[in-house]
Design a protein around this motif. Sequence first.
Motif, PDB file in Angstrom:
ATOM      1  N   PRO A 229      61.989   6.661  16.984  1.00 17.53           N
ATOM      2  CA  PRO A 229      61.127   6.648  18.238  1.00 17.53           C
ATOM      3  C   PRO A 229      59.752   7.333  18.208  1.00 17.53           C
ATOM      4  O   PRO A 229      59.695   8.441  17.591  1.00 17.53           O
ATOM      5  CB  PRO A 229      61.837   6.916  19.340  1.00 17.53           C
ATOM      6  CG  PRO A 229      63.237   7.317  19.013  1.00 17.53           C
ATOM      7  CD  PRO A 229      63.249   7.243  17.474  1.00 17.53           C
ATOM      8  N   HIS A 230      58.718   6.504  18.545  1.00 16.89           N
ATOM      9  CA  HIS A 230      57.431   7.194  18.520  1.00 16.89           C
ATOM     10  C   HIS A 230      57.005   7.758  20.049  1.00 16.89           C
ATOM     11  O   HIS A 230      57.170   7.198  20.879  1.00 16.89           O
ATOM     12  CB  HIS A 230      56.646   5.927  18.268  1.00 16.89           C
ATOM     13  CG  HIS A 230      55.226   6.069  18.081  1.00 16.89           C
ATOM     14  ND1 HIS A 230      54.645   7.339  17.208  1.00 16.89           N
ATOM     15  CD2 HIS A 230      53.913   5.544  18.470  1.00 16.89           C
ATOM     16  CE1 HIS A 230      53.248   7.240  17.566  1.00 16.89           C
ATOM     17  NE2 HIS A 230      53.110   6.300  18.111  1.00 16.89           N
ATOM     18  N   ALA A 231      56.410   8.795  20.062  1.00 18.86           N
ATOM     19  CA  ALA A 231      56.014   9.404  21.195  1.00 18.86           C
ATOM     20  C   ALA A 231      54.460   9.047  21.473  1.00 18.86           C
ATOM     21  O   ALA A 231      53.839   9.314  20.259  1.00 18.86           O
ATOM     22  CB  ALA A 231      56.380  10.762  21.621  1.00 18.86           C
ATOM     23  N   MET A 232      53.845   8.879  22.577  1.00 21.60           N
ATOM     24  CA  MET A 232      52.673   8.694  22.848  1.00 21.60           C
ATOM     25  C   MET A 232      52.493   8.383  24.407  1.00 21.60           C
ATOM     26  O   MET A 232      52.850   7.777  25.210  1.00 21.60           O
ATOM     27  CB  MET A 232      52.313   7.168  22.003  1.00 21.60           C
ATOM     28  CG  MET A 232      51.501   6.078  23.033  1.00 21.60           C
ATOM     29  SD  MET A 232      49.686   7.024  23.005  1.00 21.60           S
ATOM     30  CE  MET A 232      48.844   5.677  23.325  1.00 21.60           C
ATOM     31  N   MET A 233      51.653   9.498  24.843  1.00 20.39           N
ATOM     32  CA  MET A 233      51.573   9.563  26.336  1.00 20.39           C
ATOM     33  C   MET A 233      50.254   9.843  26.661  1.00 20.39           C
ATOM     34  O   MET A 233      49.541  10.655  25.850  1.00 20.39           O
ATOM     35  CB  MET A 233      52.773  10.406  26.742  1.00 20.39           C
ATOM     36  CG  MET A 233      52.633  11.777  26.482  1.00 20.39           C
ATOM     37  SD  MET A 233      52.173  12.959  27.526  1.00 20.39           S
ATOM     38  CE  MET A 233      51.594  14.560  26.593  1.00 20.39           C
ATOM     39  N   ARG A 240      54.594  14.751  33.492  1.00 22.83           N
ATOM     40  CA  ARG A 240      55.478  15.302  34.442  1.00 22.83           C
ATOM     41  C   ARG A 240      56.997  14.535  34.419  1.00 22.83           C
ATOM     42  O   ARG A 240      57.694  15.359  35.098  1.00 22.83           O
ATOM     43  CB  ARG A 240      54.822  14.985  35.964  1.00 22.83           C
ATOM     44  CG  ARG A 240      54.485  13.568  35.928  1.00 22.83           C
ATOM     45  CD  ARG A 240      53.627  13.187  37.124  1.00 22.83           C
ATOM     46  NE  ARG A 240      54.318  13.409  38.520  1.00 22.83           N
ATOM     47  CZ  ARG A 240      54.596  12.490  39.296  1.00 22.83           C
ATOM     48  NH1 ARG A 240      54.553  11.317  38.849  1.00 22.83           N
ATOM     49  NH2 ARG A 240      55.059  12.755  40.437  1.00 22.83           N
ATOM     50  N   PHE A 241      57.191  13.557  33.656  1.00 21.34           N
ATOM     51  CA  PHE A 241      58.306  12.980  33.682  1.00 21.34           C
ATOM     52  C   PHE A 241      59.287  13.832  33.018  1.00 21.34           C
ATOM     53  O   PHE A 241      58.914  14.464  31.855  1.00 21.34           O
ATOM     54  CB  PHE A 241      58.547  11.627  33.091  1.00 21.34           C
ATOM     55  CG  PHE A 241      57.595  10.434  34.064  1.00 21.34           C
ATOM     56  CD1 PHE A 241      57.248  10.690  35.094  1.00 21.34           C
ATOM     57  CD2 PHE A 241      56.946   9.477  33.025  1.00 21.34           C
ATOM     58  CE1 PHE A 241      56.512   9.662  35.749  1.00 21.34           C
ATOM     59  CE2 PHE A 241      56.218   8.729  33.592  1.00 21.34           C
ATOM     60  CZ  PHE A 241      55.851   8.797  34.816  1.00 21.34           C
ATOM     61  N   PRO A 242      60.654  13.899  33.379  1.00 19.62           N
ATOM     62  CA  PRO A 242      61.578  14.626  32.289  1.00 19.62           C
ATOM     63  C   PRO A 242      61.507  13.744  30.919  1.00 19.62           C
ATOM     64  O   PRO A 242      61.697  12.602  31.359  1.00 19.62           O
ATOM     65  CB  PRO A 242      62.808  14.527  33.258  1.00 19.62           C
ATOM     66  CG  PRO A 242      62.484  14.368  34.493  1.00 19.62           C
ATOM     67  CD  PRO A 242      61.298  13.557  34.361  1.00 19.62           C
ATOM     68  N   HIS A 246      57.720  12.887  25.327  1.00 23.91           N
ATOM     69  CA  HIS A 246      58.373  11.906  24.285  1.00 23.91           C
ATOM     70  C   HIS A 246      58.319  10.800  24.634  1.00 23.91           C
ATOM     71  O   HIS A 246      58.914   9.689  23.989  1.00 23.91           O
ATOM     72  CB  HIS A 246      59.811  12.498  23.834  1.00 23.91           C
ATOM     73  CG  HIS A 246      59.582  13.811  23.364  1.00 23.91           C
ATOM     74  ND1 HIS A 246      60.662  14.936  23.689  1.00 23.91           N
ATOM     75  CD2 HIS A 246      59.037  14.593  22.562  1.00 23.91           C
ATOM     76  CE1 HIS A 246      60.389  16.089  23.372  1.00 23.91           C
ATOM     77  NE2 HIS A 246      59.272  15.835  22.382  1.00 23.91           N
ATOM     78  N   SER A 247      57.764  10.373  25.856  1.00 27.48           N
ATOM     79  CA  SER A 247      57.661   8.751  26.365  1.00 27.48           C
ATOM     80  C   SER A 247      56.804   8.066  25.226  1.00 27.48           C
ATOM     81  O   SER A 247      55.985   8.465  24.449  1.00 27.48           O
ATOM     82  CB  SER A 247      57.265   8.740  27.552  1.00 27.48           C
ATOM     83  OG  SER A 247      56.052   9.148  27.826  1.00 27.48           O
ATOM     84  N   ASN A 248      56.693   6.774  25.582  1.00 25.40           N
ATOM     85  CA  ASN A 248      55.978   5.918  24.834  1.00 25.40           C
ATOM     86  C   ASN A 248      55.724   4.561  25.672  1.00 25.40           C
ATOM     87  O   ASN A 248      56.399   4.117  26.263  1.00 25.40           O
ATOM     88  CB  ASN A 248      56.889   5.389  23.536  1.00 25.40           C
ATOM     89  CG  ASN A 248      56.088   4.188  22.888  1.00 25.40           C
ATOM     90  OD1 ASN A 248      56.086   3.103  23.232  1.00 25.40           O
ATOM     91  ND2 ASN A 248      55.669   4.599  21.908  1.00 25.40           N
ATOM     92  N   LEU A 264      62.236   4.980  35.636  1.00 23.36           N
ATOM     93  CA  LEU A 264      62.547   6.093  34.709  1.00 23.36           C
ATOM     94  C   LEU A 264      64.176   5.818  34.908  1.00 23.36           C
ATOM     95  O   LEU A 264      64.736   5.143  35.673  1.00 23.36           O
ATOM     96  CB  LEU A 264      62.188   7.313  35.846  1.00 23.36           C
ATOM     97  CG  LEU A 264      60.646   7.789  35.739  1.00 23.36           C
ATOM     98  CD1 LEU A 264      60.346   8.804  36.605  1.00 23.36           C
ATOM     99  CD2 LEU A 264      60.315   7.875  34.458  1.00 23.36           C
ATOM    100  N   PRO A 265      64.892   6.735  34.152  1.00 22.46           N
ATOM    101  CA  PRO A 265      64.180   7.655  33.215  1.00 22.46           C
ATOM    102  C   PRO A 265      63.436   7.289  32.018  1.00 22.46           C
ATOM    103  O   PRO A 265      63.566   5.844  31.742  1.00 22.46           O
ATOM    104  CB  PRO A 265      65.678   8.422  32.642  1.00 22.46           C
ATOM    105  CG  PRO A 265      66.600   7.193  32.884  1.00 22.46           C
ATOM    106  CD  PRO A 265      66.273   6.474  34.073  1.00 22.46           C
ATOM    107  N   VAL A 266      62.751   8.193  31.379  1.00 16.06           N
ATOM    108  CA  VAL A 266      62.435   7.620  30.331  1.00 16.06           C
ATOM    109  C   VAL A 266      63.157   7.322  29.047  1.00 16.06           C
ATOM    110  O   VAL A 266      63.998   7.975  28.938  1.00 16.06           O
ATOM    111  CB  VAL A 266      61.659   9.141  29.539  1.00 16.06           C
ATOM    112  CG1 VAL A 266      61.088   8.960  28.106  1.00 16.06           C
ATOM    113  CG2 VAL A 266      60.153   9.388  30.335  1.00 16.06           C
ATOM    114  N   THR A 267      62.841   6.088  28.616  1.00 13.98           N
ATOM    115  CA  THR A 267      63.720   5.680  27.480  1.00 13.98           C
ATOM    116  C   THR A 267      62.863   5.619  26.139  1.00 13.98           C
ATOM    117  O   THR A 267      61.689   5.845  26.139  1.00 13.98           O
ATOM    118  CB  THR A 267      64.141   4.042  27.663  1.00 13.98           C
ATOM    119  OG1 THR A 267      62.657   3.323  27.730  1.00 13.98           O
ATOM    120  CG2 THR A 267      65.048   3.983  28.785  1.00 13.98           C
TER     121      THR A 267
END
Length: 295
Positions: A229-233, A240-242, A246-248, A264-267
């Motif tokens: 998984p690639h993170a990009m935010m 601010r999200f748990p 690392h969200s995308n 949410l939650p972040v997947t």
Amino acid sequence: MVFGGIDRIFRELQAIKVGDLMEVETAPLMFAVIFDPVAAKHVTDHRLARRDTLRGDADRVVAEFPRGAITLKSIWFPVHRDRATELPIWDGEAARREGNPTRTWSRHVVVDPSGADEPTSGAIDELIDGVHHVPLDAFIYRTLTSRDEVLAAQRVARDPTLAIGDYVILVGMHISTKEIPDWVWTTVWWHDRPDEGQYAAGRPASLEGAARSYLLDITFSANQRDGTPHAMMNPYLEARFPDGVHSNCLSCHRRAGFGTLEYLPVTRGDTAPDDPYFADKVQTDMVWSLALEAR
Ligand code: HEC
């Protein structure tokens, strides 16, 4: 305006559930969603902002947006014309399990609107007690000019003293462009050291003025080439999200569908088209505001 309503001039970041607590953003961050004329026409032509259209969609996926459609999510921060304002700055802190809301960030700058009538070079060089003092024109900004705008800003920023003549500075912007079926996902955010680090790389020399003070990241996919998984935010919206650090964009927007109450939650990674998640939803071509507005 695709949805209409003055409550949509500026909107507040939604309170979210973190464990048993509600996480409420304490900084006066305000956002707006904007559709360009191509995207707006598509929504109107296919009546996509209407609950009855989405509910009755037998295909379970709305008509795909045409190439050239653009959607934006802009993030604003109010600055009183007669007072210095502290703006939290994201320096890439380690992810906290509960998320990294702005009040946990370790640094801020002071935005000083005095002298707003005399253009400066936009340079950010004044350090007072280790804190950068920044002129207004280091930002893309505008002046609040209408009563509706002021009322919206007062409500979202929880600041009844905001008035016509005060400013809103652009602290960040999400940009989705339908150049490819999964859209291209770009985000920019303001930083007082915009020439440092990976997000400063490749800025065209032709960009001038305040536009040079924004960092940029871009992605076309939820995963990296090796499949992880690639993170990009954008720190002002997703940190601010748990697990928001690392969200995308695409990972979350893929799941945009009428019938969803929660984004949410972040997947992480992508959700396959045949995933049971989609079984009871009408997919809105990755546009979340359609899915949420029509619910
Ligand atoms: C965890 C979920 C999530 C993540 C991650 C996320 N978004 Fe969104 N995004 C949303 C939601 C929900 C909305 C709708 C806001 C509203 O109207 O209430 C939205 C709205 C938008 C919009 C306005 C058009 C639309 O879809 O409604 C754009 C553009 C956008 N996001 C781009 C991005 C970009 C670029 C990133 C990555 C840097 C990103 N988003 C990351 C949930 C997410």
